[in-house]
Design an enzyme around this catalytic site. Structure first.
Site, PDB file in Angstrom:
ATOM      1  N   SER A  94       0.839  -1.196   0.000  1.00 45.74           N
ATOM      2  CA  SER A  94       0.000   0.000   0.000  1.00 45.74           C
ATOM      3  C   SER A  94       0.881   1.255   0.000  1.00 45.74           C
ATOM      4  CB  SER A  94      -0.956  -0.046   1.203  1.00 45.74           C
ATOM      5  OG  SER A  94      -2.031   0.840   1.041  1.00 45.74           O
ATOM      6  N   HIS A 229      -7.800  -5.763   0.540  1.00 44.99           N
ATOM      7  CA  HIS A 229      -6.598  -4.947   0.618  1.00 44.99           C
ATOM      8  C   HIS A 229      -5.504  -5.628   1.441  1.00 44.99           C
ATOM      9  CE1 HIS A 229      -4.326  -1.320   0.078  1.00 44.99           C
ATOM     10  NE2 HIS A 229      -4.195  -1.135   1.388  1.00 44.99           N
TER      11      HIS A 229
END
Length: 256
Positions: A94, A229
């Site tokens: 990320s 995610h």
């Protein structure tokens, strides 16, 4: 970022002094070096894993958070100077993928080409999305709602008010860093790039991940895992296998 304390930035949970390569792990927004403890243990002694600790959390919680991705990248590169005696692969999840990319640019500009960059859970730097309501400007409840949606933080932690008071400033600071990032066009990397994503991640589409290919003249590959995610929590063993194979392949390519 002059005078970086290498010991503050680099944590080495499972030292592998005889390993031929190093893997530098860069955490997500609100994350810390300890997130990569299982990776370090799983990959030693074949790979020496260096886990990066950003300022503003855990043992660095009294330090101010970085103001930008560029500031983090500069700090990482300076801290890595003593560890560049063997090839390094940069692995970021990320926000960490953005830091890895900018750090790789700095390294290549200085004449040190990384063995590879592994970008997890993040769209290519040149791919942007409209910002309707920046997360870092939300109140504490709004920030916690975002964290819960991404399923990357233990609910027991989010229920502990004292711990929340400790971690929310770092999370808010990191989101400010992410949301203020602006890609600056420049020469592509020359090292291999591997993109890793979860197939239901709201933060990155398959197409956005594939656009990482535009940021290197080296080989580009992509692996899609089941999950959102934080797919790498539930797919840890397979993620580590893919990363290990990528390092072996790129190292073999350099040796030829």
């Amino acid at each position: 970022m002059g005078g970086v304390d290498t010991g503050a930035w680099i944590h080495r949970y499972a030292p592998a002094p005889d390993a031929p390569t190093r893997l530098v792990c860069l955490p997500h927004a609100g994350g810390s070096a300890s997130f990569f403890l299982p990776v370090a243990r799983a990959m030693s002694p074949e790979t020496d894993v260096l886990s990066v600790q950003y300022p503003g959390r855990q043992d660095r919680r009294l330090e101010p958070c970085a103001a930008s991705v560029d500031e983090l990248a500069r700090g990482v590169v300076e801290a890595l100077a003593p560890w560049l005696d063997r090839p390094v692969t940069l692995f970021g999840h990320s926000m960490g993928a953005m830091v890895a990319f900018e750090a790789a640019r700095l390294l290549e500009n200085a004449g040190t080409v990384p063995l590879g960059v592994i970008a997890s859970g993040r769209r290519a730097p040149s791919r942007t999305r409209p910002q309707h309501a920046p997360v870092h400007l939300r109140d504490d409840q709004g920030l916690m709602d975002e964290i819960r949606q991404l399923s990357g933080t233990d609910d027991r932690l989010l229920a502990d008010e004292e711990l929340l008071k400790m971690i929310l400033p770092a999370i808010r600071g990191d989101y400010r860093v992410v949301e203020s990032y602006a890609y600056r066009p420049g020469p592509p990397l020359t090292c291999p790039v591997l993109s890793l994503i979860g197939d239901t991640d709201p933060q990155v589409t398959d197409e956005e991940a594939s656009s990482w290919s535009e940021h290197t003249t080296g080989p580009f590959t992509k692996t899609v895992f089941p999950g959102g995610h934080f797919y790498l929590n539930s797919q840890a063993a397979e993620v580590i296998r893919v990363i290990s194979e990528h390092i072996r392949t790129t190292r073999a390519g350099v040796a030829r």
